[in-house]
Design an enzyme around this catalytic site. Structure first.
Site, PDB file in Angstrom:
ATOM      1  N   GLN A 192       1.327  -3.786  -8.469  1.00  0.00           N
ATOM      2  CA  GLN A 192       1.600  -3.437  -9.858  1.00  0.00           C
ATOM      3  C   GLN A 192       0.529  -3.954 -10.823  1.00  0.00           C
ATOM      4  OE1 GLN A 192       3.836  -4.538  -7.707  1.00  0.00           O
ATOM      5  NE2 GLN A 192       5.683  -3.289  -7.839  1.00  0.00           N
ATOM      6  N   GLN A 235       3.683   1.161  -0.251  1.00  0.00           N
ATOM      7  CA  GLN A 235       5.089   1.535  -0.250  1.00  0.00           C
ATOM      8  C   GLN A 235       5.382   2.617  -1.276  1.00  0.00           C
ATOM      9  OE1 GLN A 235       6.754  -2.344  -0.856  1.00  0.00           O
ATOM     10  NE2 GLN A 235       6.257  -3.026   1.214  1.00  0.00           N
ATOM     11  N   TRP A 472       8.640  -7.019 -15.778  1.00  0.00           N
ATOM     12  CA  TRP A 472       8.864  -7.840 -14.581  1.00  0.00           C
ATOM     13  C   TRP A 472       9.530  -9.156 -14.941  1.00  0.00           C
ATOM     14  CZ3 TRP A 472       5.496 -12.061 -12.486  1.00  0.00           C
ATOM     15  CH2 TRP A 472       5.777 -12.378 -11.155  1.00  0.00           C
ATOM     16  N   ARG A 473      10.750  -9.323 -14.501  1.00  0.00           N
ATOM     17  CA  ARG A 473      11.355 -10.651 -14.505  1.00  0.00           C
ATOM     18  C   ARG A 473      10.868 -11.339 -13.237  1.00  0.00           C
ATOM     19  NH1 ARG A 473      16.043 -12.538 -11.876  1.00  0.00           N
ATOM     20  NH2 ARG A 473      16.494 -14.662 -12.603  1.00  0.00           N
ATOM     21  N   ALA A 474      10.122 -12.413 -13.396  1.00  0.00           N
ATOM     22  CA  ALA A 474       9.385 -13.002 -12.284  1.00  0.00           C
ATOM     23  C   ALA A 474      10.319 -13.472 -11.172  1.00  0.00           C
ATOM     24  CB  ALA A 474       8.528 -14.161 -12.774  1.00  0.00           C
ATOM     25  N   ASP A 475       9.922 -13.193  -9.944  1.00  0.00           N
ATOM     26  CA  ASP A 475      10.630 -13.697  -8.775  1.00  0.00           C
ATOM     27  C   ASP A 475       9.910 -14.885  -8.148  1.00  0.00           C
ATOM     28  OD1 ASP A 475       8.844 -12.541  -6.351  1.00  0.00           O
ATOM     29  OD2 ASP A 475       8.974 -11.045  -7.932  1.00  0.00           O
ATOM     30  N   HIS A 507      13.760  -6.737 -11.247  1.00  0.00           N
ATOM     31  CA  HIS A 507      14.453  -8.032 -11.148  1.00  0.00           C
ATOM     32  C   HIS A 507      15.279  -8.417 -12.359  1.00  0.00           C
ATOM     33  CE1 HIS A 507      12.008  -8.346  -7.622  1.00  0.00           C
ATOM     34  NE2 HIS A 507      10.893  -8.599  -8.272  1.00  0.00           N
ATOM     35  N   GLU A 528      12.808  -3.136  -8.091  1.00  0.00           N
ATOM     36  CA  GLU A 528      13.537  -4.008  -7.188  1.00  0.00           C
ATOM     37  C   GLU A 528      14.684  -4.648  -7.959  1.00  0.00           C
ATOM     38  OE1 GLU A 528      10.062  -5.380  -4.020  1.00  0.00           O
ATOM     39  OE2 GLU A 528      10.861  -6.825  -5.468  1.00  0.00           O
ATOM     40  N   TYR A 531      16.364 -10.658  -7.022  1.00  0.00           N
ATOM     41  CA  TYR A 531      16.486 -11.330  -5.738  1.00  0.00           C
ATOM     42  C   TYR A 531      17.601 -12.373  -5.731  1.00  0.00           C
ATOM     43  CZ  TYR A 531      11.770  -9.670  -4.380  1.00  0.00           C
ATOM     44  OH  TYR A 531      10.677  -8.915  -4.052  1.00  0.00           O
TER      45      TYR A 531
END
Length: 652
Positions: A192, A235, A472-475, A507, A528, A531
């Site tokens: 990304q 992917q 993006w909510r960080a993983d 996330h 995604e 998590y």
């Protein structure tokens, strides 16, 4: 203006040409100083201008000095190549013999761009390469993770490349050097927030590691690859308004719109078994290429702002008056993070200036507030905005035709209600011919530090284009945890006639994308699920952590919503009262990593009526526990408990 001396090739004390430097006189740099109508502005220490008087050793040394930033570094870099030819083509048929080429890796927070009016005005004999992480040097095929899954935040634009690539640095001494490619090929193995735009690859391009290492989420637009573009283990990938010779590879969700040479759609079951992964649209419903800086014929800098197009196809590199508008650099305020804040920037915007944000991290105690229609906000080198008082980072008033490109926004504490707001609530001004456009706008909740934001991007205006957006909510990184980097929604669309091309949202803790406006269109969606839900109760509608934020979602309860009976949250949510919506090429993935059986009823949730259509959808169980029970509403097989990638070709 000042020019710094460049040390001879091989000298350790390489003097860098930094912002404010005028390129030495040459055929490709605008000529002698007297040809400039005005000196270039001072772009600060994080912008470098390279001209054809540089040797390839000097260029490679400069690039090598800025390509090793950590993933969450606060340093930012923009490199511009003045018009001209760089390097020798002598080794193109056998890269092992090439000795005079521009050949370096591109690292985090590094943007490389040409300053020509056409991509071919800057020709690179060599390669700007991105390679995967090599975790098992002796058997790299056994360690595909992380590969290129975190090769984020770098970009390449507006130049031509004659690909001549060899491994560089320590990589060349590995048993299987990752930079190794075939003759006439370049590797750009990214995920990304790593766009390639307006690039002419005069040969082949591969976008995954040679040993099949994982990669996820690339983006290519307004570019030409004359040879083969190989996606391999990618992917998902979105290609827009481009030309390709041949396309090979891909895993789950490969989407093309307006691409000459694109493969035919084969998404869904194949006659000989297995499943196809490609979805091709003949045209792109709405597009606008990103504004870019270039050297005009008189030697001065200008910003070209392309016009929006409907139902377009193929590349468009024109800078004619019909293709868009050129704005002289004098009409821009060139901001620098070492001297500017929201007050100084807003003062310049109020004077009628457009805005260039040079590379750096801008701490903002109030939002950058764009109040004038047609304003251009152009970030260089991943210029980053972070609110410091629970404010937004960027707001756009009820105006039309604003263009925002190339910025990253990092949430902070205290919590912000919204980070980027396009139009005030109940905005009514819009122009279908000149839509407000957000291009390469990236949002992070956590990563460099703890941050909180209820909604990342809120679109209230009508006729808005979102082109290549990653929320993006960080993983991983700093400030990461279920109760630490809290974030409900990535993108909330309240306006009508909003189009998203290349939408990545990951996330978030509730519905990640919520579409309340009418006649919305999405072409390519990648998401995604979070998590880290600690329990099903913590991640379900109506359960507290989870109940929908009414001021954001405006959702009623209907047949698609099922109220609190739903498990988890859908990633992509069309509100129950929406009458018309279209989405093509959607992938929603799960990896619940807390060792708890977490379920999502479906990855996509929508009302069912004649004017709403979805095509080419997949859910994927990546790893962990639990999973997704249906692809869309109650349709589609489960992706639960073990690897699975069910598909739904069309809905309803």
């Amino acid at each position: 203006m000042k020019t710094r001396h460049i040390a001879p090739a091989g000298a350790l004390a390489l003097a860098l040409v930094v912002s404010g430097s005028m390129a030495p006189a040459s055929a490709g740099s605008g000529g002698p100083h007297h040809r400039h109508p005005a000196p270039d502005p001072n772009f600060g220490p994080n912008v470098t201008f390279i001209d054809p008087s540089w040797t390839t050793d000097e260029i490679n040394a400069l690039l090598d000095s800025i390509n090793d930033e950590d993933e969450f570094s606060l340093n930012r870099h923009q490199v511009f190549f003045e018009p001209g030819v760089y390097g020798s083509a002598a080794g193109q048929d056998d890269p092992a013999t090439a000795t005079d080429i521009v050949n370096q890796t591109v690292g985090y927070y590094q943007s490389i761009a040409g300053l020509g009016a056409q991509p071919g005005d800057v020709l690179i004999n060599g390669a700007f390469q991105v390679n995967p992480v090599v975790r098992c040097p002796d058997t790299p095929w056994d360690c595909q993770d992380p590969g290129s899954l975190t090769r984020f935040w770098r970009s390449l634009s507006n130049l031509a490349i004659n690909p001549i690539q060899t491994s560089v640095g320590a990589d060349r001494y590995l048993p299987f050097p990752p930079g190794t490619v075939d003759p006439h090929q370049m590797r750009w193995a990214v995920s990304q927030a790593a766009p390639m735009r307006r690039v002419d690859i005069r040969g082949d391009l591969t976008v995954f590691g040679q040993m099949g290492e994982y990669a996820s989420g690339g983006y290519l637009a307004n570019s030409r690859v004359t040879g083969t573009l190989t996606t391999g283990s990618q992917q998902q990938w979105y290609t827009r308004n481009s030309e390709v010779g041949t396309w090979e590879g891909g895993v789950w969700n490969m989407v093309f719109s307006g691409v000459e040479g694109a493969p035919a759609t084969d998404f869904g079951p194949l006659p000989d078994g297995g499943a196809g992964n490609k979805t091709t649209l003949d045209t792109t419903p709405l597009s606008r290429e990103t504004p870019f800086l270039y050297r005009a014929d008189d030697g001065g800098l200008k910003v070209f702002v392309p016009a929006a197009k409907r139902d377009s196809r193929g590349v468009d590199w024109s800078t004619s008056s019909k293709a868009g508008k050129s704005i002289p650099i004098k009409d821009f305020y060139v901001a620098r993070a070492d001297r500017d804040d929201a007050k100084s920037i807003n003062s310049q915007l109020a004077r009628g200036k457009h805005l260039i944000l040079t590379p750096g991290v801008y701490a903002l105690d109030r939002a950058i507030d764009v109040k004038r229609g047609g304003t251009v906000v152009l970030g260089l080198g991943y210029a980053s905005l972070t609110p410091t008082r629970g404010n937004a980072a960027l707001t756009i008033a009820d105006v039309t035709g604003v263009k925002v490109a190339g910025i990253t926004v990092d949430a902070n504490v205290p919590e912000s209600k919204v980070l980027v707001q396009v139009g005030k609530r109940n905005a009514h001004k819009s122009d279908p011919r000149d839509p407000t456009t957000l291009t390469d706008v990236f949002i992070r909740i956590g990563g460099p530090w703890a941050g909180k934001a209820k909604t990342s991007i809120e679109v209230n205006s009508d006729d808005v284009l979102l082109d290549h957006t990653w929320a993006w909510r960080a993983d991983h990184g700093a400030g990461v945890g279920w109760d630490v980097n809290t974030a409900a929604h990535g993108v909330v669309v309240n306006g009508d006639d909003v189009v998203a091309t290349g939408l990545f949202v990951e996330h978030y803790q509730e519905n990640q994308t919520i579409w309340n406006g009418e006649r919305g269109v999405t072409v390519f969606y990648q998401s995604e699920l979070p998590y880290d839900p600690p329990s099903q109760k913590a991640w379900s509608e109506g359960s507290g952590k989870g109940g929908p934020h009414k001021d954001a979602s405006h959702q009623g309860k209907g047949s698609s919503g099922k109220g609190s009976s739903r498990l988890g949250f859908a990633s992509y949510r069309v509100a129950d009262d929406v009458k018309k919506h279209e989405a093509v090429g959607l992938g929603v993935y799960s990896f619940f990593n807390q060792g708890v059986d977490i379920r999502a009823t479906s990855g996509i949730q929508t009302p069912v009526r004649r004017g709403i259509t979805f095509r080419s959808m997949t859910s994927v169980f990546l790893n962990g526990s639990g999973g997704i029970e249906h692809v869309i509403n109650d349709t589609g097989d489960p992706a639960v408990g073990s690897f699975a990638s069910p598909q739904v070709v069309a809905y309803p």
